[in-house]
Design a protein around this motif. Structure first.
Motif, PDB file in Angstrom:
ATOM      1  N   VAL A  63       0.854  -1.186   0.000  1.00 28.16           N
ATOM      2  CA  VAL A  63       0.000   0.000   0.000  1.00 28.16           C
ATOM      3  C   VAL A  63       0.893   1.239   0.000  1.00 28.16           C
ATOM      4  CG1 VAL A  63      -1.751   1.301   1.281  1.00 28.16           C
ATOM      5  CG2 VAL A  63      -1.848  -1.204   1.213  1.00 28.16           C
ATOM      6  N   ALA A  64       0.734   2.086  -1.013  1.00 30.71           N
ATOM      7  CA  ALA A  64       1.552   3.305  -1.102  1.00 30.71           C
ATOM      8  C   ALA A  64       0.848   4.333  -1.963  1.00 30.71           C
ATOM      9  CB  ALA A  64       2.925   2.978  -1.707  1.00 30.71           C
ATOM     10  N   ASP A  65       1.039   5.594  -1.602  1.00 33.97           N
ATOM     11  CA  ASP A  65       0.551   6.705  -2.419  1.00 33.97           C
ATOM     12  C   ASP A  65       1.717   7.146  -3.300  1.00 33.97           C
ATOM     13  OD1 ASP A  65      -0.151   9.183  -3.468  1.00 33.97           O
ATOM     14  OD2 ASP A  65      -1.126   9.868  -1.631  1.00 33.97           O
ATOM     15  N   VAL A  66       1.563   7.011  -4.630  1.00 38.28           N
ATOM     16  CA  VAL A  66       2.698   7.287  -5.527  1.00 38.28           C
ATOM     17  C   VAL A  66       3.103   8.765  -5.543  1.00 38.28           C
ATOM     18  CG1 VAL A  66       2.115   5.330  -7.032  1.00 38.28           C
ATOM     19  CG2 VAL A  66       1.310   7.627  -7.624  1.00 38.28           C
ATOM     20  N   SER A  67       2.255   9.631  -4.995  1.00 37.85           N
ATOM     21  CA  SER A  67       2.614  11.059  -4.983  1.00 37.85           C
ATOM     22  C   SER A  67       3.496  11.419  -3.788  1.00 37.85           C
ATOM     23  CB  SER A  67       1.356  11.930  -4.994  1.00 37.85           C
ATOM     24  OG  SER A  67       0.645  11.799  -3.791  1.00 37.85           O
ATOM     25  N   LYS A  68       3.793  10.433  -2.932  1.00 31.04           N
ATOM     26  CA  LYS A  68       4.646  10.678  -1.759  1.00 31.04           C
ATOM     27  C   LYS A  68       6.003  10.012  -1.997  1.00 31.04           C
ATOM     28  CE  LYS A  68       1.158  12.387   0.799  1.00 31.04           C
ATOM     29  NZ  LYS A  68       0.485  13.128  -0.275  1.00 31.04           N
ATOM     30  N   ILE A 116       0.037  13.457  -8.505  1.00 34.66           N
ATOM     31  CA  ILE A 116      -0.110  12.016  -8.782  1.00 34.66           C
ATOM     32  C   ILE A 116       0.367  11.684 -10.195  1.00 34.66           C
ATOM     33  CG2 ILE A 116      -1.779  10.120  -9.031  1.00 34.66           C
ATOM     34  CD1 ILE A 116      -3.420  11.430  -6.769  1.00 34.66           C
ATOM     35  N   ASN A 117      -0.157  12.392 -11.198  1.00 38.11           N
ATOM     36  CA  ASN A 117       0.095  11.993 -12.597  1.00 38.11           C
ATOM     37  C   ASN A 117       1.503  12.328 -13.074  1.00 38.11           C
ATOM     38  OD1 ASN A 117      -2.611  11.452 -12.439  1.00 38.11           O
ATOM     39  ND2 ASN A 117      -3.191  12.612 -14.238  1.00 38.11           N
ATOM     40  N   LEU A 118       2.092  13.389 -12.514  1.00 37.76           N
ATOM     41  CA  LEU A 118       3.444  13.773 -12.960  1.00 37.76           C
ATOM     42  C   LEU A 118       4.502  13.388 -11.923  1.00 37.76           C
ATOM     43  CD1 LEU A 118       5.528  15.093 -14.736  1.00 37.76           C
ATOM     44  CD2 LEU A 118       4.738  17.336 -13.983  1.00 37.76           C
ATOM     45  N   MET A 119       4.352  13.882 -10.691  1.00 36.52           N
ATOM     46  CA  MET A 119       5.376  13.594  -9.686  1.00 36.52           C
ATOM     47  C   MET A 119       5.400  12.096  -9.354  1.00 36.52           C
ATOM     48  SD  MET A 119       6.759  16.413  -9.610  1.00 36.52           S
ATOM     49  CE  MET A 119       8.106  15.899  -8.537  1.00 36.52           C
ATOM     50  N   GLY A 120       4.221  11.463  -9.290  1.00 31.41           N
ATOM     51  CA  GLY A 120       4.164  10.024  -8.991  1.00 31.41           C
ATOM     52  C   GLY A 120       4.899   9.205 -10.045  1.00 31.41           C
ATOM     53  N   VAL A 121       4.694   9.572 -11.304  1.00 32.74           N
ATOM     54  CA  VAL A 121       5.377   8.874 -12.407  1.00 32.74           C
ATOM     55  C   VAL A 121       6.887   9.107 -12.307  1.00 32.74           C
ATOM     56  CG1 VAL A 121       5.732   8.988 -14.924  1.00 32.74           C
ATOM     57  CG2 VAL A 121       3.414   8.774 -13.980  1.00 32.74           C
ATOM     58  N   TYR A 122       7.264  10.354 -12.025  1.00 27.00           N
ATOM     59  CA  TYR A 122       8.691  10.675 -11.936  1.00 27.00           C
ATOM     60  C   TYR A 122       9.360   9.958 -10.755  1.00 27.00           C
ATOM     61  CZ  TYR A 122      12.994  13.007 -10.888  1.00 27.00           C
ATOM     62  OH  TYR A 122      14.313  13.227 -10.582  1.00 27.00           O
ATOM     63  N   TYR A 123       8.736  10.008  -9.563  1.00 29.20           N
ATOM     64  CA  TYR A 123       9.348   9.345  -8.396  1.00 29.20           C
ATOM     65  C   TYR A 123       9.597   7.867  -8.692  1.00 29.20           C
ATOM     66  CZ  TYR A 123       7.894  13.397  -5.524  1.00 29.20           C
ATOM     67  OH  TYR A 123       7.703  14.653  -5.009  1.00 29.20           O
ATOM     68  N   GLY A 124       8.610   7.214  -9.307  1.00 26.74           N
ATOM     69  CA  GLY A 124       8.759   5.787  -9.621  1.00 26.74           C
ATOM     70  C   GLY A 124       9.999   5.545 -10.468  1.00 26.74           C
ATOM     71  N   THR A 161      -0.418  17.031 -17.614  1.00 26.03           N
ATOM     72  CA  THR A 161       0.428  15.993 -17.003  1.00 26.03           C
ATOM     73  C   THR A 161       0.683  14.844 -17.977  1.00 26.03           C
ATOM     74  OG1 THR A 161      -1.535  14.988 -15.947  1.00 26.03           O
ATOM     75  CG2 THR A 161      -0.200  16.488 -14.608  1.00 26.03           C
ATOM     76  N   LYS A 162      -0.308  14.522 -18.811  1.00 22.97           N
ATOM     77  CA  LYS A 162      -0.105  13.395 -19.733  1.00 22.97           C
ATOM     78  C   LYS A 162       0.874  13.773 -20.860  1.00 22.97           C
ATOM     79  CE  LYS A 162      -2.608  10.390 -17.541  1.00 22.97           C
ATOM     80  NZ  LYS A 162      -1.977   9.238 -16.868  1.00 22.97           N
ATOM     81  N   HIS A 163       0.862  15.049 -21.291  1.00 20.67           N
ATOM     82  CA  HIS A 163       1.913  15.492 -22.223  1.00 20.67           C
ATOM     83  C   HIS A 163       3.281  15.397 -21.541  1.00 20.67           C
ATOM     84  CE1 HIS A 163      -1.217  17.002 -24.929  1.00 20.67           C
ATOM     85  NE2 HIS A 163      -0.281  17.283 -25.811  1.00 20.67           N
ATOM     86  N   ALA A 164       3.320  15.737 -20.260  1.00 23.45           N
ATOM     87  CA  ALA A 164       4.587  15.661 -19.522  1.00 23.45           C
ATOM     88  C   ALA A 164       5.078  14.212 -19.442  1.00 23.45           C
ATOM     89  CB  ALA A 164       4.409  16.239 -18.112  1.00 23.45           C
ATOM     90  N   VAL A 165       4.165  13.277 -19.257  1.00 15.78           N
ATOM     91  CA  VAL A 165       4.562  11.859 -19.190  1.00 15.78           C
ATOM     92  C   VAL A 165       5.202  11.434 -20.511  1.00 15.78           C
ATOM     93  CG1 VAL A 165       3.643   9.493 -19.093  1.00 15.78           C
ATOM     94  CG2 VAL A 165       2.901  11.187 -17.400  1.00 15.78           C
ATOM     95  N   SER A 166       4.646  11.913 -21.603  1.00 15.69           N
ATOM     96  CA  SER A 166       5.224  11.588 -22.909  1.00 15.69           C
ATOM     97  C   SER A 166       6.634  12.176 -23.019  1.00 15.69           C
ATOM     98  CB  SER A 166       4.298  12.158 -23.992  1.00 15.69           C
ATOM     99  OG  SER A 166       4.733  11.767 -25.237  1.00 15.69           O
ATOM    100  N   GLY A 167       6.828  13.372 -22.477  1.00 10.69           N
ATOM    101  CA  GLY A 167       8.153  14.014 -22.499  1.00 10.69           C
ATOM    102  C   GLY A 167       9.161  13.283 -21.623  1.00 10.69           C
TER     103      GLY A 167
END
Ligand code: NAD
Length: 260
Positions: A63-68, A116-124, A161-167
Motif C-alpha cells: 500500500v503506497a501513495d505514488v505522490s509521496k 499524482i500523474n506527474l510527480m508520482g510517475v517521476y518518483y517511480g 500531465t499526460k503530455h509531460a509523461v510523454s516528455g
C-alpha cells in the motif's frame, strides 16, 4: 515459453482498471508481481482475483501513495528486498481530476493531478531506474493518454500531465537505453474502467450510459476499448520481445486520435 516467465514486474494503481487488467495478463504470462495502490481494500481484492485465476502466481502487495516520495522509495526497496531485482515497471497510477474550464479549475484539484500523474510517475522512475541500471536491463511503460497527444475539453491538468509523461518517456529513453532500459508510454483512448465510468457519470449524471454510447460513436471501431486489450500491449512492451522500441508514445484507441 511465457512472455514474462520469472520477470519481476511492478505495477502501480494495480487495485482496479488498467493496472489490475495488466496484472492479470502479466500473471498469465508467468510474471512475479509487486502490486502498488493507495486503496488497500482494492489491492487485496485484486490479489484475490489474480490468485483465483492463477493460483501459482507470486503476488506481493504494497500500500503506497505514488505522490509521496518516501512511499515510492519504500515500495521500490521492499520489492527489491523480496525479489532481488525489477525487470518491468508499469507506471500506471493516475487520476482524471474534475471536469472544468481552464480558468475555472479548482487549484487544489489541479495540484493534486500534478502530484499524482506527474510527480508520482517521476518518483517511480527516479527510484527504479538505478535498480535496472545495475542489472543492465529493464522495461518501463508509462501511462500517458490520448490527452497526452491532443487537447481534451475541460481537462487541463490531466492533459498537461499526460503530455509531460510523454516528455519524460522520451528523455528516459535518450538517457538510459544504453543500459538496456527501454522506456515507452501508452496513450489509451477511452477504455471502460472505473475512472472512465466516473467521467461519463460527470458528463451526464442522469444517464451515463447515454454519454458512453454517444462517445463510442466517434470511434472508428464504434466501441470503447477493453482493459485486457491494454494489458496485452503492456505485456509486449515489458517483455524481451520489445527490443528496439524506445521513447515512443503508442496510442491504443481504436484509431480515434487519427480523426479530426
Ligand atoms: P482507475 O481509476 O480505474 O484505477 C486507478 C487505480 O490507481 C485505482 O486502483 C486507484 O486507487 C489507484 N491510484 C490512484 N491514485 C493513486 C496514488 N496516488 N497512489 C497509488 N494508487 C493510486 O483508472 P484507470 O482507468 O485504470 O487508469 C489508469 C491509468 O490509465 C491512469 O494513469 C489514467 O490516466 C490512464 N488512462 C486511462 C484511460 C481509460 O480510458 N481508462 C485512458 C487514458 C489514460
Amino acid at each position: 515459453m511465457k512472455k514474462l516467465e520469472n520477470k519481476i514486474i511492478v505495477i502501480t494503481g494495480a487495485g482496479m482498471g488498467l493496472g489490475l487488467a495488466t496484472a492479470i495478463e502479466a500473471a498469465k504470462e508467468g510474471a512475479k508481481l509487486s502490486l502498488i495502490d493507495y486503496n488497500a481494500k482494492a489491492l487485496e481484492d485484486a490479489k484475490t482475483s489474480i490468485l483465483k485465476a492463477y493460483p501459482e502466481a507470486k503476488v506481493l502487495t504494497l500500500v503506497a501513495d505514488v505522490s509521496k516520495e518516501e512511499a515510492v522509495k519504500a515500495y521500490v526497496d521492499e520489492t527489491v528486498k523480496t525479489y532481488g531485482r525489477i525487470d518491468g515497471f508499469y507506471n500506471n497510477a493516475g487520476i482524471e481530476g474534475k471536469q472544468a474550464l481552464l480558468a475555472d479549475y479548482d487549484l487544489d484539484v489541479f495540484k493534486k493531478v500534478i502530484d499524482i500523474n506527474l510527480m508520482g510517475v517521476y518518483y517511480g522512475m527516479r527510484y527504479i531506474i538505478p535498480v535496472m541500471q545495475k542489472q543492465n536491463y529493464g522495461r518501463i511503460v508509462n501511462v500517458a493518454s490520448v490527452g497526452g497527444i491532443r487537447g481534451v475539453m475541460n481537462q487541463t491538468p490531466y492533459v498537461a500531465t499526460k503530455h509531460a509523461v510523454s516528455g519524460i518517456t522520451k528523455n528516459a529513453a535518450l538517457e538510459y537505453s544504453r543500459y538496456g532500459i527501454l522506456t515507452n508510454a501508452i496513450a489509451p483512448g477511452a477504455i471502460l474502467t472505473p475512472m472512465v465510468a466516473e467521467a461519463f457519470r460527470e458528463i451526464n449524471p442522469a444517464d451515463p450510459k447515454k454519454a458512453e454510447t454517444e462517445y463510442a460513436q466517434f470511434n472508428p471501431t464504434k466501441r470503447l476499448g477493453l482493459p485486457e486489450e491494454v494489458g496485452k500491449l503492456v505485456v509486449f512492451l515489458m517483455s524481451e520481445d520489445c527490443s528496439y522500441v524506445s521513447g515512443q508514445t503508442i496510442a491504443i484507441d481504436g484509431g480515434q486520435s487519427n480523426s479530426y
